[in-house]
Design a protein around this motif. Structure first.
Motif, PDB file in Angstrom:
ATOM      1  N   PHE A 141     -39.075   4.033   5.821  1.00 14.85           N
ATOM      2  CA  PHE A 141     -40.536   3.988   5.586  1.00 14.85           C
ATOM      3  C   PHE A 141     -40.519   3.034   4.103  1.00 14.85           C
ATOM      4  O   PHE A 141     -41.354   1.857   4.347  1.00 14.85           O
ATOM      5  N   PHE A 142     -39.999   3.495   3.026  1.00 17.45           N
ATOM      6  CA  PHE A 142     -40.246   2.745   1.676  1.00 17.45           C
ATOM      7  C   PHE A 142     -39.715   1.452   1.605  1.00 17.45           C
ATOM      8  O   PHE A 142     -40.184   0.447   1.327  1.00 17.45           O
ATOM      9  N   SER A 143     -38.205   1.468   2.304  1.00 20.20           N
ATOM     10  CA  SER A 143     -37.736   0.136   2.271  1.00 20.20           C
ATOM     11  C   SER A 143     -38.384  -0.876   3.217  1.00 20.20           C
ATOM     12  O   SER A 143     -38.638  -2.084   3.093  1.00 20.20           O
ATOM     13  N   ARG A 144     -39.053  -0.372   4.328  1.00 21.20           N
ATOM     14  CA  ARG A 144     -39.677  -1.390   5.264  1.00 21.20           C
ATOM     15  C   ARG A 144     -41.054  -1.956   4.468  1.00 21.20           C
ATOM     16  O   ARG A 144     -41.135  -3.102   4.740  1.00 21.20           O
ATOM     17  N   ILE A 145     -41.711  -0.989   3.788  1.00 18.89           N
ATOM     18  CA  ILE A 145     -42.834  -1.362   3.053  1.00 18.89           C
ATOM     19  C   ILE A 145     -42.478  -2.274   1.857  1.00 18.89           C
ATOM     20  O   ILE A 145     -43.220  -3.588   1.948  1.00 18.89           O
TER      21      ILE A 145
END
Length: 505
Positions: free
Chosen positions: A433-437
């Motif tokens: 989630f955070f890396s994709r953001i």
């Protein structure tokens, strides 16, 4: 000509080349008399081809002579100079064969005729006139004609020489040649009236040309007498020919009658023999018919017995076939039933696995949301405590209250480590989630930006986010706009929908 063609059919396959060549020569001569140039050429060529196969000198010599005459006739019809050369070549080939095989040739006068024809070609057709060649072949013809007592060849040779001498203006030589020819023609025992007629006519024309009209008239009368005699001789010959034909027909009719009688007698004999044979055949047929009926009766009984056994065996085979088909049907039904059960089990198993996967996914999403909410709540609480600590340090309060507040704040700060642990747990549940953001952002996002993104992912409204963060809703909207710019989204793009799509990947 029909007889010649019939004879040729009879000789087919017998390889009697000499006889075939002679028959083709006869056909060539008949068509030449009829001025039928295509068939004359056809049979002259066939005559030469079969003569060469026969290896007979006389036949070959005769065939080359036929080819020479054929080429001459073809030349006179079309005036093709090449045909004239071919005629000379064929004539010379005939003379060459005669010279090489003279002892094996019966018709010796043939040489003189061919030589005279070649001389005639040189005199009448070859231009300019080759006098030496003409005289050479005339000399050959005269010598051969004298040797073989061929009056016609000698007279014609001298007549041609006389005509040439007249053209050259040698009237004395021309007269001498014609008189020499007259002496030869008149001194033979058997007069050739056709030769005498042409010779007297040539003498009459010669004396008329030289102005000796009395001699011209005398020889003209002799020419008429010779022609009349020729006609009488021809008539006598025709009469004899007709008598011979009549006698031949009478003999043929008598022979035909005798043949018919003999044929009738033979038919009678054959009839009697046939009657005897038929009677014998009738007796034999009756005997064989009785024998056949007896054998047929036995064979019929055997056949009926065989058919009965075959019918019994066929019924047994049909029964076995029905049983086999029934078993095949049962087996097919059982296989179909098993297949249906197998398909049903596979369908149920697939549905169960899909339901379990859906349940696991739902639980995973729920746990993710709970972890994210807890982490955000913890971060919010720690921020609040930090602010409170800073305010206490700047404002004056009692020592006891300060110690109590510090104790509470320190206990609360210890919980900061729990946020990182929760964050780690959140990554385990939704690690991308955070890396994709961050990957989809054009500028690097701060921890506060990630917090806003997490709230948006949890589908919290602007008002709920403002209450949790203790800020105005306007501040929340400004931060959303700033994150949208960092993400590089267009004005019409929706940030909530964009983050929701990233959460579902």
């Amino acid at each position: 000509m029909k007889e010649y063609l019939t004879a040729l059919k009879y000789l087919e396959g017998m390889q009697s080349w000499k006889n075939e060549s002679l028959l083709y020569y006869k056909l060539y001569g008949n068509h030449a008399e009829l001025n039928d140039l295509p068939n004359e050429d056809k049979y002259a060529r066939l005559c030469l081809a079969t003569a060469l196969k026969s290896n007979n000198a006389e036949a070959i010599c005769l065939a080359w002579q036929a080819m020479a005459s054929n080429y001459t006739d073809q030349y006179e019809a079309g005036n093709n100079k090449l045909l004239l050369d071919s005629a000379l070549y064929a004539g010379k080939q005939s003379l060459q064969v005669f010279k090489q095989q003279e002892d094996y040739i019966i018709l010796q006068s043939q040489f003189a005729i061919v030589a005279l024809n070649i001389a005639s070609l040189y005199y009448l057709n070859i231009k300019p006139l080759q006098a030496d060649s003409m005289k050479h072949y005339l000399q050959l013809a005269m010598v051969s004609g004298n040797k073989n007592n061929n009056t016609a060849v000698q007279v014609n040779s001298l007549a041609m020489l006389s005509h040439y001498q007249r053209q050259q203006g040698n009237m004395a030589g021309a007269e001498s040649s014609l008189l020499q020819a007259k002496q030869i023609a008149e001194n033979v025992k058997v007069k050739e009236h056709a030769v005498l007629h042409r010779l007297y006519l040539s003498l009459s024309e010669f004396y008329e040309e030289t102005g000796h009209y009395q001699n011209a008239l005398q020889y003209y009368k002799q020419s008429k007498d010779a022609f009349a005699t020729l006609n009488n001789v021809q008539k006598q010959a025709d009469i004899h020919l007709l008598e011979a034909q009549f006698n031949m027909e009478k003999k043929e009719q008598a022979l035909y009658n005798m043949t018919q009688k003999a044929t009738f007698r033979m038919k009678q004999i054959y009839l009697y023999i046939g009657i005897i044979i038929l009677a014998f055949a009738g007796l034999l047929f009756m005997f064989r018919s009785y024998n056949y009926r007896l054998k047929y009766s036995i064979k019929k009984q055997q056949l009926l017995q065989t058919e009965k056994e075959e019918a019994s065996l066929l019924a047994k085979l049909q029964e076995e076939e029905r049983a086999r088909l029934y078993l095949q049907k049962q087996d097919a039904e059982l296989r179909a039933q098993l297949h249906q059960e197998h398909v049903k089990l596979k369908t149920e198993e697939a549905a169960r696995l899909a339901a379990e996967a859906q349940l696991i996914q739902t639980q995973k999403e729920q746990l993710q949301k709970e972890l994210l909410a807890g982490a955000l709540h913890l971060e919010h609480k720690n921020d609040m405590l930090q602010n409170l600590k800073e305010k206490l340090q700047t404002e004056q309060i009692s020592g006891k209250a300060t110690r109590q507040l510090h104790k509470i704040i320190n206990e609360e700060i210890r919980l900061d480590e729990d946020f990182e642990n929760l964050k780690t747990e959140l990554k385990d549940v939704h690690p991308q989630f955070f890396s994709r953001i961050q990957q989809h952002s054009k500028q690097k996002l701060t921890a506060l930006d990630l917090k806003y993104c997490a709230y948006i992912s949890m589908k919290l409204s602007t008002k709920q986010m403002a209450l949790l963060l203790h800020v105005e809703p306007t501040s929340i909207r400004m931060n959303k706009y700033r994150i949208k710019q960092k993400m590089g989204l267009a004005k019409e793009d929706d940030l909530e929908s964009f983050i929701a799509r990233l959460s579902e990947i």
